[in-house]
Design a protein around this motif. Structure first.
Motif, mmCIF file in Angstrom:
data_model
loop_
_atom_site.group_PDB
_atom_site.id
_atom_site.type_symbol
_atom_site.label_atom_id
_atom_site.label_comp_id
_atom_site.label_asym_id
_atom_site.label_seq_id
_atom_site.Cartn_x
_atom_site.Cartn_y
_atom_site.Cartn_z
ATOM 1 N N MET A 9 0.843 -1.201 0.000
ATOM 2 C CA MET A 9 0.000 0.000 0.000
ATOM 3 C C MET A 9 0.888 1.266 0.000
ATOM 4 N N GLY A 10 1.963 1.223 0.810
ATOM 5 C CA GLY A 10 2.894 2.353 0.852
ATOM 6 C C GLY A 10 3.516 2.616 -0.511
ATOM 7 N N LEU A 11 3.868 1.520 -1.214
ATOM 8 C CA LEU A 11 4.471 1.677 -2.535
ATOM 9 C C LEU A 11 3.484 2.303 -3.508
ATOM 10 N N SER A 12 2.205 1.902 -3.370
ATOM 11 C CA SER A 12 1.201 2.470 -4.278
ATOM 12 C C SER A 12 1.027 3.972 -4.014
ATOM 13 N N VAL A 13 1.235 4.380 -2.760
ATOM 14 C CA VAL A 13 1.155 5.816 -2.437
ATOM 15 C C VAL A 13 2.390 6.540 -2.962
ATOM 16 N N ALA A 14 3.546 5.891 -2.760
ATOM 17 C CA ALA A 14 4.810 6.572 -3.095
ATOM 18 C C ALA A 14 5.038 6.651 -4.601
ATOM 19 N N ASP A 56 1.939 18.622 -1.342
ATOM 20 C CA ASP A 56 1.023 17.873 -0.482
ATOM 21 C C ASP A 56 1.876 17.135 0.564
ATOM 22 N N PRO A 57 1.286 16.800 1.739
ATOM 23 C CA PRO A 57 2.089 16.247 2.843
ATOM 24 C C PRO A 57 2.914 15.020 2.463
ATOM 25 N N VAL A 58 2.317 14.087 1.698
ATOM 26 C CA VAL A 58 3.054 12.858 1.374
ATOM 27 C C VAL A 58 4.301 13.191 0.561
ATOM 28 N N GLY A 59 4.125 14.007 -0.477
ATOM 29 C CA GLY A 59 5.258 14.380 -1.328
ATOM 30 C C GLY A 59 6.308 15.156 -0.542
ATOM 31 N N ALA A 60 5.842 16.067 0.327
ATOM 32 C CA ALA A 60 6.775 16.896 1.096
ATOM 33 C C ALA A 60 7.592 16.051 2.062
ATOM 34 N N MET A 342 4.811 18.215 12.046
ATOM 35 C CA MET A 342 3.875 19.063 12.809
ATOM 36 C C MET A 342 3.302 20.181 11.935
ATOM 37 N N LEU A 343 4.125 20.654 10.990
ATOM 38 C CA LEU A 343 3.650 21.713 10.103
ATOM 39 C C LEU A 343 2.423 21.273 9.317
ATOM 40 N N TRP A 344 2.336 19.991 9.031
ATOM 41 C CA TRP A 344 1.185 19.475 8.294
ATOM 42 C C TRP A 344 0.132 18.891 9.236
ATOM 43 N N GLY A 345 0.248 19.243 10.512
ATOM 44 C CA GLY A 345 -0.747 18.798 11.483
ATOM 45 C C GLY A 345 -0.637 17.325 11.817
ATOM 46 N N LEU A 346 0.511 16.724 11.539
ATOM 47 C CA LEU A 346 0.695 15.301 11.841
ATOM 48 C C LEU A 346 1.497 15.175 13.124
ATOM 49 N N ARG A 347 1.105 14.243 13.978
ATOM 50 C CA ARG A 347 1.818 14.088 15.247
ATOM 51 C C ARG A 347 2.346 12.653 15.326
ATOM 52 N N PRO A 348 3.649 12.442 14.975
ATOM 53 C CA PRO A 348 4.189 11.090 15.087
ATOM 54 C C PRO A 348 4.089 10.573 16.518
ATOM 55 N N GLY A 349 3.877 9.294 16.669
ATOM 56 C CA GLY A 349 3.714 8.683 17.987
ATOM 57 C C GLY A 349 3.153 7.291 17.825
ATOM 58 N N PRO A 350 2.732 6.677 18.945
ATOM 59 C CA PRO A 350 2.267 5.286 18.890
ATOM 60 C C PRO A 350 1.130 5.052 17.898
ATOM 61 N N LEU A 351 0.245 6.045 17.737
ATOM 62 C CA LEU A 351 -0.914 5.839 16.872
ATOM 63 C C LEU A 351 -0.692 6.334 15.446
ATOM 64 N N PHE A 352 0.486 6.869 15.206
ATOM 65 C CA PHE A 352 0.744 7.509 13.907
ATOM 66 C C PHE A 352 0.566 6.528 12.748
ATOM 67 N N GLU A 354 -1.081 3.795 12.684
ATOM 68 C CA GLU A 354 -2.452 3.285 12.592
ATOM 69 C C GLU A 354 -3.378 4.355 11.989
ATOM 70 N N GLN A 355 -3.152 5.613 12.434
ATOM 71 C CA GLN A 355 -4.055 6.683 11.985
ATOM 72 C C GLN A 355 -3.681 7.265 10.615
ATOM 73 N N ASN A 356 -2.386 7.173 10.271
ATOM 74 C CA ASN A 356 -1.938 7.713 8.973
ATOM 75 C C ASN A 356 -1.181 6.638 8.197
ATOM 76 N N PRO A 357 -1.835 5.494 7.945
ATOM 77 C CA PRO A 357 -1.078 4.394 7.319
ATOM 78 C C PRO A 357 -0.510 4.764 5.948
ATOM 79 N N GLU A 358 -1.264 5.562 5.202
ATOM 80 C CA GLU A 358 -0.796 5.892 3.849
ATOM 81 C C GLU A 358 0.487 6.711 3.909
ATOM 82 N N LEU A 359 0.499 7.700 4.827
ATOM 83 C CA LEU A 359 1.681 8.545 4.922
ATOM 84 C C LEU A 359 2.861 7.781 5.502
ATOM 85 N N ALA A 360 2.601 7.023 6.606
ATOM 86 C CA ALA A 360 3.694 6.311 7.278
ATOM 87 C C ALA A 360 4.301 5.259 6.343
#
Lengths: 507, 158
Positions: A9-14, A56-60, A342-352, A354-360
Motif C-alpha cells: 500500500m505504501g508503494l502504491s502511495v509513493a 502535499d504532505p506525502v510528497g513533502a 507538525m507543520l502538516w498537522g501530523l503528530r508522530p507517535g504510537p498511533l501515527f 495506525e491513523q496515517n497508514p498511507e503517509l507512514a
C-alpha cells in the motif's frame, strides 16, 4: 503478512509521477547539501523545509526524508576527494577514503561508498519495516509519565554523548528549554516571556531557530575557519586512465563488513543521542579490530571506508524508529523532520502508523526507492558533484544566506522570525566556536514543551507525587534503559574517539 | 571573548530566572503546577551551570597564563575579520529586506558581498548577483507561491 500488504500500500502511495519527481529532487538536493563542507542533514533539512510548503504532505515528507539520507550519501564525496568531511558522520570515511583516492583508487572508493550506503540504508529500511509496527504496539500503553521519561532520556543521552563538554551541552539544552517556554501557557492561559509582543504569543517558532543555528551559524563558522579561502586546490582528480569501477575483490572482501555494520549502525541509530557519527566511528573501530590486517587501516583499506559508510546510513534509518513510533526525535535532523510533520498537522507517535497508514507506509516505501535512486545518482553523477566541490565557498556562502533568509520569511511572512533567524545564526556561531551544542538546543526546543506538558499531566494524575514514575512498569523499563544507556554510551563514545585519535596520530 | 559570551549567557539566565520568580506562579490557584514551575527549574539550572562553566574557563585562563596548555574548550584559531564581515553583511541584508523587499535587497546584498569576498571577478559576481535573485524569485514567488518580503519603498513595478 500485514507488514507486506502495508508496504505494498505504501508503494502504491509513493509511486506516483509527482512523488517520484519530489523523491529524485530531494535526493539530488540532499546530496548537494551533503557535499558542501559544514552542512549536514540537519542544516539541509532546516534550510529546505520552507521549500516544501507548497506540496502535499506525502510528497513533502518524502522529499524531506530524501534530503535527509541524500545528505548522508553526499557527505562522503568530499571526505574521499578532499579529505574534508561534509559533516561529522563522514569523518571516519576520510581515514581510508582519502588514502584510497591518493593511491589512484578514487573511482572505486566513490562507487564502493555508494554501494555501502545503499546496503546500510536498505537494511535499515527493512529493519524499520519490521520493527516500527512492533515499537508502535509497545508504545501504545505509554501515558504522560512515559512520554516525560522518553523526552528526558533523549536529552540525557545526547548530553552524555557530548563527552568532556557535557556542561556546555547542559547549558545548550537549557537555552533550548527556555526558548520553548516562550508563549501562552496552555493550562492557565498566562503569557510567558512574551513582553507584550503579539508575535511571541504563539511561542518561538522552531524553524527560524533551526535555520539560524544550522544554516547561518555553520556558515559563519566556516568563514571563521577560513574554508572560503581554501578553495578546491587539494581536490584529487579522478584518474581517467585508472579503473573507475571496483573489482570483484572489493565486493567479496567487504560483503560481511556491510552485513555486520548495517545492523550495528541501525541499533546505534535507534538510541536517542547516539546517531550516525558514533555509529560510523564505532564501525571503523570494530572493523579494524576484527580485521586480519589491521595495519592496513588508514593506508587505503576498502573495508575501512565501507564500514563507516554502511553504519552511518543504517543509523539514519534507525533514527526514524523513535521519531515515527514515539514522536521523540533522537537527533537534530530528526527534530527538524518532526517539525515538518507538525507543520502538516501530523503528530508522530504510537498511533501515527495506525491513523496515517498511507503517509507512514508511503514514507517507508519511499525510503526503499530513495536508496535505489541515491545509488544511481551517487555512481553516475559523480562528475557533477566533483564540479560542485569546485564552486568556491566565497560564492556559496552569500547564496546560503539568501536561501536561509528568504526561506525563513516564506514560512509565516514574518520579519520578526527572519530577525530571530539572524540572531540564532550569530548565537549559533558563538556556540559552535566555544564548544556548545546547537543540536542539544534544537532538540530541547522541540522536546521542552512536550516534556513540560507531560510532566504537568503526570503530576496532575498522581496528585503531585513523583512516585508515579516508579509505580508503572513501562516507566520503570524506560528508567532502566536510560540508566544503562547513560552508563554505556560514554564507553561507545570513547571507542569512537579512540579510533579517530588513532587515525589522526597515524597520519 | 569566550568569557564575554559566557557572561552574556549568564546574564540571560539571571534575567530569565528573575521573570520566572517574579511574574510566573509556581502553582496555580487549584494547587496544580503553574506556569512558573518549569521556567524556575530551567532558569536556576542554567544560571548555576553557566557559573560553573565560567569558573572552569577562568581556571583555564589562569593555567594558560601560567604557561600551561590551552584547554579543550578554547576556540580554535581562525579569522575573526572574515566572520565579522559576513555577519555584518548579513545584518545589512536584514535591513535592506525591510526597506526594498526580497528581490532588490537580494540583488544589492549579493553585489556588495561578492565584490568584497570575491574581488576582481566582476563578470562572475555580476552574473551571480543577477541570476540568483531571479532564481529565488521564480522558485519562491512563482513556483511555490510562497511569501517574498514586501518592500517599504517599492523600486520595481512587479
Amino acid at each position: 503478512m500485514d507488514i507486506f500488504s502495508d508496504l505494498v500500500m505504501g508503494l502504491s502511495v509513493a509511486i506516483t509521477p509527482i512523488n517520484l519527481v519530489y523523491l529524485l529532487a530531494g535526493a539530488m538536493v540532499g546530496m548537494v547539501v551533503g557535499v558542501i563542507p559544514g552542512f549536514g542533514p540537519s542544516a539541509g533539512l532546516a534550510i529546505l523545509l520552507p521549500v516544501t510548503f507548497g506540496m502535499d504532505p506525502v510528497g513533502a515528507i518524502m522529499m524531506l526524508a530524501a534530503i535527509y539520507y541524500g545528505a548522508m550519501y553526499g557527505g562522503t564525496i568530499t571526505s574521499i576527494l578532499l579529505n574534508t568531511p561534509g559533516e561529522s558522520a563522514t569523518v571516519a570515511s576520510t581515514f581510508d577514503g582519502f588514502p584510497l583516492a591518493k593511491k589512484g583508487r578514487a573511482g572505486p572508493a566513490l562507487v564502493m561508498q555508494a554501494v555501502a550506503s545503499f546496503v546500510g540504508g536498505t537494511v535499515g529500511v527493512i529493519l524499520i519495516t519490521i520493527l516500527a509496527p512492533l515499537f508502535s504496539q509497545v508504545s501504545r500503553s505509554f501515558g504522560p509519565p512515559e512520554y516525560f521519561l522518553l523526552a528526558a532520556m533523549g536529552m540525557l543521552t545526547l548530553i552524555v554523548m557530548i563527552g568532556t563538554n557535557w556542561k556546555l551541552g547542559v547549558v545548550s539544552a537549557l537555552i533550548g528549554f527556555a526558548l520553548g517556554t516562550v508563549g501562552v501557557d496552555l493550562e492557565t492561559g498566562q503569557g510567558r516571556y512574551t513582553f507584550g509582543s503579539a508575535e511571541l504569543i504563539g511561542g518561538i517558532y522552531f524553524i527560524p531557530i533551526a535555520i539560524g543555528l544550522f544554516g547561518l551559524g555553520e556558515l559563519f563558522y566556516a568563514f571563521y575557519s577560513g574554508l572560503h579561502k581554501t578553495g578546491s586546490g587539494g581536490i584529487i582528480q579522478i584518474d581517467k586512465k585508472a579503473r573507475f569501477w571496483p573489482d570483484a575483490q572489493d565486493f567479496i572482501s567487504t560483503r560481511w563488513t556491510m552485513a555486520r555494520h548495517s545492523v550495528l549502525g541501525f541499533v546505534v541509530g535507534v538510541i536517542p543521542g547516539a546517531g550516525a557519527t558514533i555509529a560510523s566511528l564505532m564501525a571503523y573501530s570494530t572493523e579494524r579490530s576484527l580485521s586480519k590486517t589491521p595495519e592496513k587501516f588508514g593506508q587505503g583499506e576498502m573495508a575501512g571506508l565501507v564500514a563507516p559508510e554502511t553504519a552511518n546510513n543504517a543509523a539514519s534509518s534507525g533514527a526514524m524508529i523513535p521519531l515515527l513510533t514515539l514522536g521523540i526525535p533522537g537527533s537534530a535532523s530528526t527534530a527538524v523532520l518532526l517539525a515538518a510533520f507538525m507543520l502538516w498537522g501530523l503528530r508522530p507517535g504510537p498511533l501515527f502508523m495506525e491513523q496515517n497508514p498511507e503517509l507512514a507506509w508511503g514514507l517507508i516505501a519511499s525510503m526503499y526507492l530513495g536508496n535505489m535512486v541515491l545509488l544511481a545518482i551517487s555512481v553516475f553523477a559523480i562528475p557533477l558533484f566533483v564540479q560542485l566541490i569546485k564552486v568556491p565557498y566565497r560564492i556559496l556562502g552569500p547564496a546560503v544566506v539568501v536561501i536561509c533568509t528568504l526561506g525563513t520569511f516564506s514560512v509565516n511572512a514574518s520579519f520578526v522570525e527572519t530577525y530571530l533567524m539572524f540572531a540564532a545564526g550569530i548565537v549559533g556561531f558563538f556556540m559552535r566556536l566555544y564548544g556548545f551544542s546547537p543540536a542539544a538546543l534544537v532538540l530541547a526546543l522541540v522536546l521542552g514543551p512536550l516534556a513540560e506538558e507531560a510532566l504537568r499531566q503526570t503530576l496532575t494524575i498522581s496528585r503531585g507525587s513523583f512516585g508515579i514514575f516508579l509505580e508503572r512498569p513501562a516507566s520503570l523499563w524506560i528508567i532502566g534503559v536510560t540508566v544503562v544507556l547513560v552508563l554505556i554510551l560514554p564507553l561507545l563514545g570513547r571507542i569512537g574517539s579512540k579510533a579517530g585519535r588513532a587515525e589522526k596520530a597515524g597520519g | 571573548m569566550r568569557i564575554v559570551f559566557l557572561v552574556a549567557v549568564l546574564g540571560g539566565a539571571v534575567f530569565y530566572s528573575y521573570i520566572a520568580f517574579v511574574d510566573l506562579n509556581f502553582l496555580t490557584r487549584t494547587g496544580r503546577l503553574g506556569p512558573g514551575f518549569f521556567p524556575r527549574i530551567i532558569g536556576v539550572g542554567m544560571a548555576l551551570t553557566t557559573i560553573w562553566v565560567i569558573l572552569d574557563a577562568l581556571r583555564d585562563r589562569a593555567r594558560v597564563a601560567a604557561g600551561g596548555a590551552a584547554g579543550a574548550d578554547d576556540a580554535p584559531a581562525g579569522s575573526w575579520g572574515d566572520a565579522v564581515k559576513l555577519i555584518a553583511l548579513a545584518l545589512g541584508y536584514a535591513v535592506l529586506l525591510r526597506l526594498f523587499g526580497g528581490f532588490v535587497a537580494t540583488l544589492i546584498y549579493l553585489a556588495a558581498t561578492l565584490s568584497l569576498l570575491n574581488p576582481g571577478r566582476h563578470v562572475q559576481n555580476a552574473l551571480v548577483a543577477v541570476l540568483l535573485p531571479i532564481f529565488v524569485y521564480i522558485l519562491f514567488d512563482r513556483l511555490l507561491n510562497a511569501n517574498m518580503p514586501p518592500a517599504m519603498f517599492e523600486l520595481l513595478p512587479f
